[in-house]
Design a protein around this motif. Structure first.
Motif, PDB file in Angstrom:
ATOM      1  N   GLU A  14     -37.576 -16.425   0.485  1.00  0.00           N
ATOM      2  CA  GLU A  14     -36.733 -15.434   1.149  1.00  0.00           C
ATOM      3  C   GLU A  14     -36.002 -14.567   0.128  1.00  0.00           C
ATOM      4  OE1 GLU A  14     -34.393 -17.988   3.639  1.00  0.00           O
ATOM      5  OE2 GLU A  14     -35.665 -17.610   5.374  1.00  0.00           O
ATOM      6  N   GLU A  18     -36.399 -10.498  -0.265  1.00  0.00           N
ATOM      7  CA  GLU A  18     -35.261  -9.569  -0.256  1.00  0.00           C
ATOM      8  C   GLU A  18     -35.259  -8.698  -1.510  1.00  0.00           C
ATOM      9  OE1 GLU A  18     -33.215  -8.797   2.263  1.00  0.00           O
ATOM     10  OE2 GLU A  18     -34.512 -10.169   3.380  1.00  0.00           O
ATOM     11  N   LYS A  21     -37.930  -6.088  -1.010  1.00  0.00           N
ATOM     12  CA  LYS A  21     -37.454  -5.053  -0.085  1.00  0.00           C
ATOM     13  C   LYS A  21     -36.514  -4.088  -0.807  1.00  0.00           C
ATOM     14  CE  LYS A  21     -37.545  -7.767   4.174  1.00  0.00           C
ATOM     15  NZ  LYS A  21     -36.662  -8.357   5.193  1.00  0.00           N
ATOM     16  N   SER A  22     -35.683  -4.610  -1.666  1.00  0.00           N
ATOM     17  CA  SER A  22     -34.760  -3.760  -2.412  1.00  0.00           C
ATOM     18  C   SER A  22     -35.527  -2.760  -3.267  1.00  0.00           C
ATOM     19  CB  SER A  22     -33.857  -4.630  -3.277  1.00  0.00           C
ATOM     20  OG  SER A  22     -33.013  -3.835  -4.063  1.00  0.00           O
ATOM     21  N   ASP A  42     -40.793  -7.855   8.421  1.00  0.00           N
ATOM     22  CA  ASP A  42     -40.385  -9.211   8.806  1.00  0.00           C
ATOM     23  C   ASP A  42     -41.179  -9.696  10.014  1.00  0.00           C
ATOM     24  OD1 ASP A  42     -38.505  -9.293   6.779  1.00  0.00           O
ATOM     25  OD2 ASP A  42     -36.834  -8.707   8.084  1.00  0.00           O
TER      26      ASP A  42
END
Length: 103
Positions: A14, A18, A21-22, A42
């Protein structure tokens, strides 16, 4: 509690997602398309059986699929930059000087 959660591997996964995604979020000019795109991602990675716009929207907490669908058809984002970022991610994770990736 799943074994992956207990062992910490799910938390590592996870955190890595993240971070990805950043990095990918830079191709979106506005917050709304970025959030919708990440809800879409997601949903695709989730365990829901059918991944239609309606099911992905429901999973994201939306009453209708318009936000999820707009990511693919109406929102403005830099597709070339996204391609380049995804390619760089793949090369950095799977790259090998003698390797070939066939999709």
């Amino acid at each position: 509690m799943a074994v992956a959660e207990w062992a910490g591997s799910l938390l590592d996964w996870e955190a890595e997602l993240e971070a990805l995604k950043s990095r990918l979020g830079t191709v979106f000019g506005r917050r709304e398309p970025r959030v919708a795109a990440f809800h879409y991602l997601d949903g695709l990675l989730s365990g829901i059986e059918r991944k239609t716009g309606w099911q992905l929207a429901e999973r994201a907490g939306d009453a209708r699929p318009w936000r999820i669908q707009s990511v693919l058809g109406r929102d403005r984002w830099d597709g070339d930059a996204m391609r380049d970022l995804v390619r760089a991610e793949v090369v950095s994770k799977l790259g090998d000087a003698a390797g070939v990736l066939v999709v």
